[in-house]
Write a protein that holds these residues in place. Sequence first.
Motif, short mmCIF file in Angstrom:
data_model
loop_
_atom_site.label_atom_id
_atom_site.label_comp_id
_atom_site.label_asym_id
_atom_site.label_seq_id
_atom_site.Cartn_x
_atom_site.Cartn_y
_atom_site.Cartn_z
N ILE A 55 0.84 -1.20 0.00
CA ILE A 55 0.00 0.00 0.00
C ILE A 55 0.87 1.25 0.00
O ILE A 55 0.60 2.22 -0.71
N THR A 58 2.47 1.74 -3.51
CA THR A 58 1.57 1.95 -4.65
C THR A 58 1.28 3.44 -4.76
O THR A 58 0.82 4.07 -3.79
N GLN A 60 -0.98 5.27 -6.02
CA GLN A 60 -2.35 5.76 -5.79
C GLN A 60 -2.72 5.81 -4.31
O GLN A 60 -3.69 6.49 -3.95
N THR A 61 -2.01 5.10 -3.46
CA THR A 61 -2.44 4.94 -2.07
C THR A 61 -1.40 5.37 -1.05
O THR A 61 -1.44 4.96 0.11
N PHE A 64 -2.82 7.03 2.20
CA PHE A 64 -3.36 6.06 3.17
C PHE A 64 -2.21 5.31 3.83
O PHE A 64 -2.28 4.98 5.03
N ALA A 87 -8.30 0.45 0.30
CA ALA A 87 -7.39 1.59 0.44
C ALA A 87 -7.87 2.74 -0.44
O ALA A 87 -7.91 2.62 -1.67
N THR A 89 -7.87 6.18 -2.59
CA THR A 89 -6.87 6.88 -3.39
C THR A 89 -6.40 8.14 -2.66
O THR A 89 -7.05 8.61 -1.71
N ASN A 90 -5.30 8.69 -3.12
CA ASN A 90 -4.80 9.93 -2.52
C ASN A 90 -5.82 11.06 -2.64
O ASN A 90 -6.00 11.86 -1.71
N HIS A 114 -11.30 0.64 7.29
CA HIS A 114 -10.92 0.23 5.94
C HIS A 114 -10.26 -1.16 5.92
O HIS A 114 -9.84 -1.61 4.85
N ILE A 166 -8.30 -0.85 -4.28
CA ILE A 166 -8.19 0.61 -4.28
C ILE A 166 -9.57 1.19 -4.55
O ILE A 166 -10.25 0.78 -5.51
#
Length: 494
Positions: A55, A58, A60-61, A64, A87, A89-90, A114, A166
Amino acid sequence: MIVKPNPSRMISIKTYTKIFFASFALITVASCTDPWDDHGKTSDQNLDQNLSERIQSTSQTTEFGKLLEETGFDGVLSNSKTYTVWAPTNDAIGQVDPSLLSDLAKKRLFVQNHIALTAFSSVTEQDTVTVQMLSNKYLEFRNGTMIEDATVVSADQYASNGLFHIIGKALEPRLNIWQYVKSKAGSNTMSSYLSSLNSFDIYRSDSIAKANEPEIHKLYADSLRNSYLTNVYNLNNEKNKYTLFLLENNGFNSEVDNLEPYLIKGTADSTRTYASYFTVRDMAFHKAVARENLSTTQFVSRFGVEVPIDEDNIVEEVLLSNGIVYIMSALEVPLENRLLTTQIEGEKPNGFSQNDKRSNTFYREKEDPDGILFYDIMVQNHGVPQFAINYSANNMYSTTYQAYWRAINDIQGNTFMQTLRVGGTVDVDGMVIDPIAELEYEVGLNVYDEVLIGEFTLDEAGRLDLISLVAANTGVNGNNTLTLDYLKLVPVIK
C-alpha cells in the motif's frame, strides 16, 4: 439431386463441438474461482511484500500508507494474519473531513474502518457480502465493485498476507443510531428522554440487568442498562439494521400529551415518563428502510402498533452505520392504533387459589364447529366454592376497559355462573379484598362466540398482578365449573 450426408463429416463436427463446449466450460469455471485461492500458485513479485509495504509503495495509495504509519497499523498489516484492505486513493483522502483525522484516536478509527480480517476478493458467489471491519462496523461489499458508496477502482491487489482494493472514496466511519441519539441529547427532547432511560427503570427486570452490568463491557454498557435498548431494540448493536423516527420537540411533546391520560401513574413526573416511553417504543423498527421504500412499507412496531408515515413531515434523513434515522417534524399515531387490546389465554394461568385440584384441571385441545383448532382450560368437579384461576397483565392503560371472554361449555347439560374479578389484594387469610371489579356472567351451552361480560375502569396504568376467573359460590359439582378460551380486555378511548 439428393445428396447423402457424409458420416465422417458428422462425426468430425460433433467432435469439434464437444471440444469447444468443454473448453468454454473450463474457462467459465476458471473465471469463477476465487483469485485469493490461487494466489500462492503464481510467481507475482508483489507476493514478496506484505500489505503495509504494498500500500505504501503503490502510487495511488501513498497517503493512506502514511496514515497506516501514523496509527501503527503498518505493523498490524505486516504480521502473518490474512487481511483485506480497502485503500482510498490519494484524492479520496484529500476529500475527508479534517475533523475525522484531528487526533490519533480518530485516525485509528478511520483506518480501522478500511481493514477486515481474512480475505475478501472481488470474485464471489454472493451479490452482497457483509464485512466486519476492525472498527466493529459492518459494511456491505457488493458485486466486488462497491463497498458501501465507494467504487472499487482497482480490485484484488495481492500481497503476502492478504489483498487490497483501491477505492475512489474513503469509508468515513459513521455513528450508529444510538451514538447519534446520544449526540443529540442536549438539543432534542426525544433524544434526551431516550438517554435518561439509563437511570430510570421502566420494568422491574430492568434493574436486574443494570445490577449485573459487567465492567468489561463498558463500551456497550448502554445496551445492558438502558430500558429502551433492553425492552425495545438495541440500537447500539452494529450487527443489525434499524430504522428510527426521531421526532422534533413539538412533535414529540404532542404525542406524549395525547398518551398521558392513558398512562397515569403516582406522580406527574412518572406519568410523563411512562407516556414518553409508550410514545418512543413504537418509533423503532428492525429493518433499515430506504427513503424510496417508505410509501410501500407497513410499519408495525414490535408491540403491534401500526405507525403511519407521512413523508411530508421528514425534515432530514441520516444514514448511520446500523441503519437510518428520519428526523420528523411530526408523526401522529391514532389512539386507536396506540391503545392495544390485552388478550389473556385461558390455558396459560399464573396459578390457582388452591393447588390440590390438578386432577380436576384439564388443558384442552379442541375444534370449534367450523373445524378451527383452539386451546382452553376447564376445571370441573372440584367441589370448592369460589375456586379461582389467576392471571396477570402488563401494560394496562388508565382508562375504561370492555371485558370479553370466550368460554366453551360443551360437555355439561346445564349452564353455570363464573365471575371475572379484576385487581384487589390478598389478605393474611388468602382472601382477595377490594377488587376493582367483579363481573359475573352465565356460561351458556355450546356458545363459541366472544361475549361482552361488562366494563371496569383503571385509575392508574401499569401491571395488573391479579386477574381471576372465579367459580360460583357453591360446592355442587356441575354448578362450580370454570372454563376459558381467552379473555379480551379492550381499552376505551376517552
